[in-house]
Design a protein around this motif. Structure first.
Motif, PDB file in Angstrom:
ATOM      1  N   ALA A   1      25.489   3.923   7.904  1.00  0.00           N
ATOM      2  CA  ALA A   1      25.414   2.925   6.746  1.00  0.00           C
ATOM      3  C   ALA A   1      25.890   1.750   7.287  1.00  0.00           C
ATOM      4  O   ALA A   1      25.326   0.719   7.252  1.00  0.00           O
ATOM      5  CB  ALA A   1      26.189   3.222   5.399  1.00  0.00           C
ATOM      6  N   ARG A   2      26.780   1.710   8.016  1.00  0.00           N
ATOM      7  CA  ARG A   2      27.400   0.417   8.665  1.00  0.00           C
ATOM      8  C   ARG A   2      26.576  -0.149   9.586  1.00  0.00           C
ATOM      9  O   ARG A   2      26.428  -1.453   9.812  1.00  0.00           O
ATOM     10  CB  ARG A   2      28.939   0.522   9.376  1.00  0.00           C
TER      11      ARG A   2
ATOM     12  N   VAL B   1      35.105  -1.865   7.132  1.00  0.00           N
ATOM     13  CA  VAL B   1      34.411  -3.038   7.458  1.00  0.00           C
ATOM     14  C   VAL B   1      35.077  -3.517   8.672  1.00  0.00           C
ATOM     15  O   VAL B   1      36.413  -3.097   8.911  1.00  0.00           O
ATOM     16  CB  VAL B   1      34.608  -4.221   6.366  1.00  0.00           C
TER      17      VAL B   1
ATOM     18  N   ALA C   1      16.772   0.412   6.870  1.00  0.00           N
ATOM     19  CA  ALA C   1      17.869  -0.172   6.704  1.00  0.00           C
ATOM     20  C   ALA C   1      18.474   0.053   5.455  1.00  0.00           C
ATOM     21  O   ALA C   1      19.355   0.132   4.749  1.00  0.00           O
ATOM     22  CB  ALA C   1      18.348  -1.131   7.642  1.00  0.00           C
ATOM     23  N   GLY C   2      17.317  -0.838   4.769  1.00  0.00           N
ATOM     24  CA  GLY C   2      17.535  -1.006   3.235  1.00  0.00           C
ATOM     25  C   GLY C   2      17.672   0.324   2.593  1.00  0.00           C
ATOM     26  O   GLY C   2      18.294   0.353   1.641  1.00  0.00           O
TER      27      GLY C   2
ATOM     28  N   ALA D   1      29.289   1.695  -1.336  1.00  0.00           N
ATOM     29  CA  ALA D   1      29.750   0.858  -0.195  1.00  0.00           C
ATOM     30  C   ALA D   1      30.385   1.825   0.663  1.00  0.00           C
ATOM     31  O   ALA D   1      30.553   2.776   0.669  1.00  0.00           O
ATOM     32  CB  ALA D   1      31.067   0.188  -1.026  1.00  0.00           C
TER      33      ALA D   1
ATOM     34  N   TRP E   1      34.447  -5.420  -2.869  1.00  0.00           N
ATOM     35  CA  TRP E   1      34.145  -4.138  -2.079  1.00  0.00           C
ATOM     36  C   TRP E   1      35.244  -3.077  -2.511  1.00  0.00           C
ATOM     37  O   TRP E   1      34.959  -1.938  -2.540  1.00  0.00           O
ATOM     38  CB  TRP E   1      34.401  -4.311  -0.586  1.00  0.00           C
TER      39      TRP E   1
ATOM     40  N   VAL F   1      20.671  -5.251   8.915  1.00  0.00           N
ATOM     41  CA  VAL F   1      20.218  -6.066   7.754  1.00  0.00           C
ATOM     42  C   VAL F   1      20.714  -7.752   8.002  1.00  0.00           C
ATOM     43  O   VAL F   1      20.131  -8.774   7.687  1.00  0.00           O
ATOM     44  CB  VAL F   1      20.521  -5.530   6.342  1.00  0.00           C
ATOM     45  N   GLY F   2      21.903  -7.670   8.462  1.00  0.00           N
ATOM     46  CA  GLY F   2      22.666  -8.856   8.729  1.00  0.00           C
ATOM     47  C   GLY F   2      21.870  -9.594  10.090  1.00  0.00           C
ATOM     48  O   GLY F   2      21.783 -10.902  10.078  1.00  0.00           O
TER      49      GLY F   2
ATOM     50  N   LEU G   1      21.031   1.925   3.105  1.00  0.00           N
ATOM     51  CA  LEU G   1      22.127   1.260   2.007  1.00  0.00           C
ATOM     52  C   LEU G   1      21.914   1.706   0.716  1.00  0.00           C
ATOM     53  O   LEU G   1      22.763   1.718  -0.063  1.00  0.00           O
ATOM     54  CB  LEU G   1      22.068  -0.068   2.414  1.00  0.00           C
TER      55      LEU G   1
ATOM     56  N   ALA H   1      23.848  -1.883   7.532  1.00  0.00           N
ATOM     57  CA  ALA H   1      24.192  -3.082   7.236  1.00  0.00           C
ATOM     58  C   ALA H   1      24.078  -4.126   8.431  1.00  0.00           C
ATOM     59  O   ALA H   1      23.816  -5.116   8.084  1.00  0.00           O
ATOM     60  CB  ALA H   1      25.596  -3.102   6.537  1.00  0.00           C
TER      61      ALA H   1
ATOM     62  N   ASP I   1      34.454 -11.408  -1.880  1.00  0.00           N
ATOM     63  CA  ASP I   1      33.802 -10.463  -1.221  1.00  0.00           C
ATOM     64  C   ASP I   1      34.709  -9.138  -1.152  1.00  0.00           C
ATOM     65  O   ASP I   1      34.167  -7.863  -1.420  1.00  0.00           O
ATOM     66  CB  ASP I   1      32.999 -10.542   0.023  1.00  0.00           C
TER      67      ASP I   1
END
Length: 284
Positions: free
Chosen positions: A96-97, A144, A129-130, A140, A213, A103-104, A133, A100, A209
């Motif tokens: 998942a990371r 991070v 990726a979408g 979440a 989270w 996507v970024g 997530l 993300a 943010d």
């Protein structure tokens, strides 16, 4: 010879087993009790997992997946004990990371860079990726991270007296571990002060943010700020001289008073300390 750790710092959340889907609890407990990852090793482990995912399979393969793209069962976890003795678990959530991060990248990279990096795979990887997530349990990831530095708003979570320094040389770690309830209260206070002082951008956005989270996780969790591989850039004297948590909290106190002179002084100390790491990044 020990492999150097990536120059990455982390925020992690360790949750009670009861916060995870029932089908995964026994497996998580077994891994947490028998083969948890160590703070000094986890950065290299993550790096190797990513490299391994690129050796075989399509360009859209993410870490934590089989060659056909289906997810592997969670195998990579860290663990701590709460003050009550309860076992708390932090899955690395590498798949998942990575999604993300994709996507970024696709949202911010210029078209030539996207084409050179992913080519015709870009649209398929964006969709995948979408989906990854959207299917994330709890909504979440538990970790991070940031490279080469620690975002200063992260220090509102901790107090200087809570810092833990262990090991030496290649196995040295610097981290803070605090209860989730404490972390949420501290972030909320800092957010309100920052919003009133700086507006909605900059540190206020980071704090907002971070608060959102943290809200995804069980209230009996623990939150960890870990310098990770950044300690490799710091001599013992640097670690002794690091007053980042003290300075950030002093800035909050000065804003409340208010005391503009104290705010400026503390910001200057923080700039001097962390700018040395920024210089090393530019030299790479």
């Amino acid at each position: 010879m020990r492999v150097p750790r990536p120059f990455v710092a982390y925020l992690r959340v360790y949750e009670p087993l009861s916060a995870f889907p029932p089908a995964s609890r026994d497996r998580l407990r077994h891994m947490a009790e028998n083969s948890p990852l160590d703070r000094a090793d986890v950065g290299v482990h993550e790096q190797l997992m990513w490299l391994k995912s690129q050796e075989v399979g399509a360009a859209t393969r993410l870490p934590g997946e089989r060659p056909d793209g289906s997810p592997l069962p969670t195998r990579d976890v860290m663990a701590v004990r709460a003050e009550s003795g309860e076992l708390l678990v932090c899955p690395l959530d590498l798949r998942a990371r990575s999604a993300a991060a994709v996507v970024g990248f696709l949202s911010t990279a210029a078209n030539p860079l996207r084409e050179a990096t992913l080519g015709e795979s870009a649209d398929r990887l964006r969709h995948k990726a979408g989906t990854v997530l959207a299917d994330m349990p709890g909504g979440a990831v538990h970790v991070v991270s940031t490279t080469w530095t620690v975002p200063l708003p992260w220090f509102v979570l901790v107090q200087p007296s809570e810092r833990v320094v262990t090991g030496e040389g290649a196995t040295r770690t610097v981290y803070w571990l605090i209860p989730m309830r404490t972390a949420r209260k501290r972030v909320q206070r800092a957010f309100e002060l920052a919003e009133a002082t700086f507006g909605e951008s900059g540190p206020t956005k980071v704090l907002q943010d971070t608060g959102r989270w943290l809200a995804h996780f069980h209230e009996d969790s623990m939150v960890e700020l870990d310098y990770g591989g950044l300690v490799q850039l710091m001599a013992d004297d640097d670690i002794d001289a690091d007053t980042s948590a003290e300075d950030v909290n002093a800035i909050l106190d000065a804003i409340e008073q208010p005391d503009p002179g104290a705010v400026a002084e503390r910001f200057e100390r923080l700039r001097e300390f962390w700018s040395e790491l920024a210089v090393r990044e530019r030299m790479q």
